[in-house]
Design a protein around this motif. Structure first.
Motif, PDB file in Angstrom:
ATOM      1  N   THR A  48      64.519  42.304  29.626  1.00 43.81           N
ATOM      2  CA  THR A  48      63.892  43.630  29.548  1.00 43.81           C
ATOM      3  C   THR A  48      63.545  43.957  28.097  1.00 43.81           C
ATOM      4  OG1 THR A  48      65.174  44.336  31.459  1.00 43.81           O
ATOM      5  CG2 THR A  48      64.179  46.076  30.130  1.00 43.81           C
ATOM      6  N   LEU A  49      64.464  43.647  27.194  1.00 39.15           N
ATOM      7  CA  LEU A  49      64.236  43.876  25.771  1.00 39.15           C
ATOM      8  C   LEU A  49      63.011  43.097  25.305  1.00 39.15           C
ATOM      9  CD1 LEU A  49      65.322  45.063  23.047  1.00 39.15           C
ATOM     10  CD2 LEU A  49      66.506  42.882  22.771  1.00 39.15           C
ATOM     11  N   SER A  50      62.937  41.839  25.669  1.00 40.00           N
ATOM     12  CA  SER A  50      61.823  40.992  25.266  1.00 40.00           C
ATOM     13  C   SER A  50      60.488  41.566  25.735  1.00 40.00           C
ATOM     14  CB  SER A  50      62.021  39.589  25.821  1.00 40.00           C
ATOM     15  OG  SER A  50      60.929  38.770  25.489  1.00 40.00           O
ATOM     16  N   ASN A  51      60.427  41.989  26.980  1.00 41.59           N
ATOM     17  CA  ASN A  51      59.195  42.570  27.515  1.00 41.59           C
ATOM     18  C   ASN A  51      58.813  43.828  26.735  1.00 41.59           C
ATOM     19  OD1 ASN A  51      57.053  42.854  29.506  1.00 41.59           O
ATOM     20  ND2 ASN A  51      58.241  44.587  30.269  1.00 41.59           N
ATOM     21  N   ASN A  52      59.779  44.699  26.490  1.00 45.72           N
ATOM     22  CA  ASN A  52      59.495  45.937  25.766  1.00 45.72           C
ATOM     23  C   ASN A  52      59.095  45.668  24.315  1.00 45.72           C
ATOM     24  OD1 ASN A  52      59.807  47.900  27.800  1.00 45.72           O
ATOM     25  ND2 ASN A  52      62.015  47.678  27.681  1.00 45.72           N
ATOM     26  N   LEU A  53      59.738  44.698  23.673  1.00 44.80           N
ATOM     27  CA  LEU A  53      59.364  44.347  22.302  1.00 44.80           C
ATOM     28  C   LEU A  53      57.945  43.780  22.245  1.00 44.80           C
ATOM     29  CD1 LEU A  53      62.732  42.905  21.029  1.00 44.80           C
ATOM     30  CD2 LEU A  53      61.500  44.848  20.039  1.00 44.80           C
ATOM     31  N   ASN A  54      57.573  43.008  23.245  1.00 37.77           N
ATOM     32  CA  ASN A  54      56.192  42.487  23.291  1.00 37.77           C
ATOM     33  C   ASN A  54      55.184  43.619  23.361  1.00 37.77           C
ATOM     34  OD1 ASN A  54      56.763  39.753  23.097  1.00 37.77           O
ATOM     35  ND2 ASN A  54      57.021  39.519  25.304  1.00 37.77           N
ATOM     36  N   ILE A  55      55.479  44.638  24.145  1.00 36.53           N
ATOM     37  CA  ILE A  55      54.572  45.790  24.259  1.00 36.53           C
ATOM     38  C   ILE A  55      54.484  46.528  22.928  1.00 36.53           C
ATOM     39  CG2 ILE A  55      54.271  48.048  25.376  1.00 36.53           C
ATOM     40  CD1 ILE A  55      55.498  46.672  27.930  1.00 36.53           C
ATOM     41  N   LEU A  56      55.624  46.765  22.290  1.00 33.23           N
ATOM     42  CA  LEU A  56      55.632  47.453  20.996  1.00 33.23           C
ATOM     43  C   LEU A  56      54.924  46.630  19.920  1.00 33.23           C
ATOM     44  CD1 LEU A  56      59.285  48.822  21.078  1.00 33.23           C
ATOM     45  CD2 LEU A  56      57.185  50.209  21.100  1.00 33.23           C
ATOM     46  N   THR A  57      55.094  45.327  19.956  1.00 31.15           N
ATOM     47  CA  THR A  57      54.455  44.462  18.968  1.00 31.15           C
ATOM     48  C   THR A  57      52.943  44.417  19.180  1.00 31.15           C
ATOM     49  OG1 THR A  57      56.476  43.161  18.734  1.00 31.15           O
ATOM     50  CG2 THR A  57      54.430  42.134  17.973  1.00 31.15           C
ATOM     51  N   ARG A  58      52.504  44.331  20.445  1.00 28.40           N
ATOM     52  CA  ARG A  58      51.057  44.353  20.727  1.00 28.40           C
ATOM     53  C   ARG A  58      50.427  45.661  20.264  1.00 28.40           C
ATOM     54  NH1 ARG A  58      52.355  41.911  25.596  1.00 28.40           N
ATOM     55  NH2 ARG A  58      52.151  43.863  26.722  1.00 28.40           N
ATOM     56  N   ALA A  59      51.197  46.759  20.338  1.00 21.77           N
ATOM     57  CA  ALA A  59      50.686  48.059  19.898  1.00 21.77           C
ATOM     58  C   ALA A  59      50.742  48.194  18.374  1.00 21.77           C
ATOM     59  CB  ALA A  59      51.486  49.185  20.558  1.00 21.77           C
TER      60      ALA A  59
END
Length: 115
Positions: A48-59
């Motif tokens: 879950t952390l990885s998925n959320n970090l990917n979203i924050l990084t893409r933004a």
């Protein structure tokens, strides 16, 4: 910052888990946190952390740097500042009654020692 970028950043933050992650990274400072420590800090499973970090990084709100076997995540303070500036741009047409309290909040949050 353009509107599309602001919408992407705000959308990434519009989730309780991602907002908690971002706030933890802001508190950690520019050195950031390893993914494992970040997951512990926010109480989130690795996937879950990885998925959320990917979203924050893409933004554009977080950065990721590999350090040996760890990935160190940090808040992107430049992007955060640009987003805040975009939101405050032309604040209430300069009305001191509205803008002064907002300026005080920004000044309290600044990373400078109190004089």
């Amino acid at each position: 910052m353009e509107m599309k970028s602001a919408i992407e950043a705000l959308g990434a933050l519009a989730h309780d888990g991602r907002l908690n992650i971002f706030r933890a990274l802001v508190r950690a400072g520019p050195q950031g946190l390893a993914a494992g420590r970040l997951g512990e800090a926010v109480g989130m499973a690795a996937s879950t952390l990885s998925n959320n970090l990917n979203i924050l990084t893409r933004a554009g709100l977080t950065t990721a740097v590999r350090d040996g076997r760890s990935i160190i995540y940090a808040a992107d303070y430049g992007r955060m500042g640009a987003l805040l500036a975009y939101l405050m741009e032309d604040c209430c047409q300069g009305s001191p009654a509205v803008c002064a309290p907002l300026s005080e909040v920004v000044n309290r949050a600044a990373c400078t020692p109190a004089s």
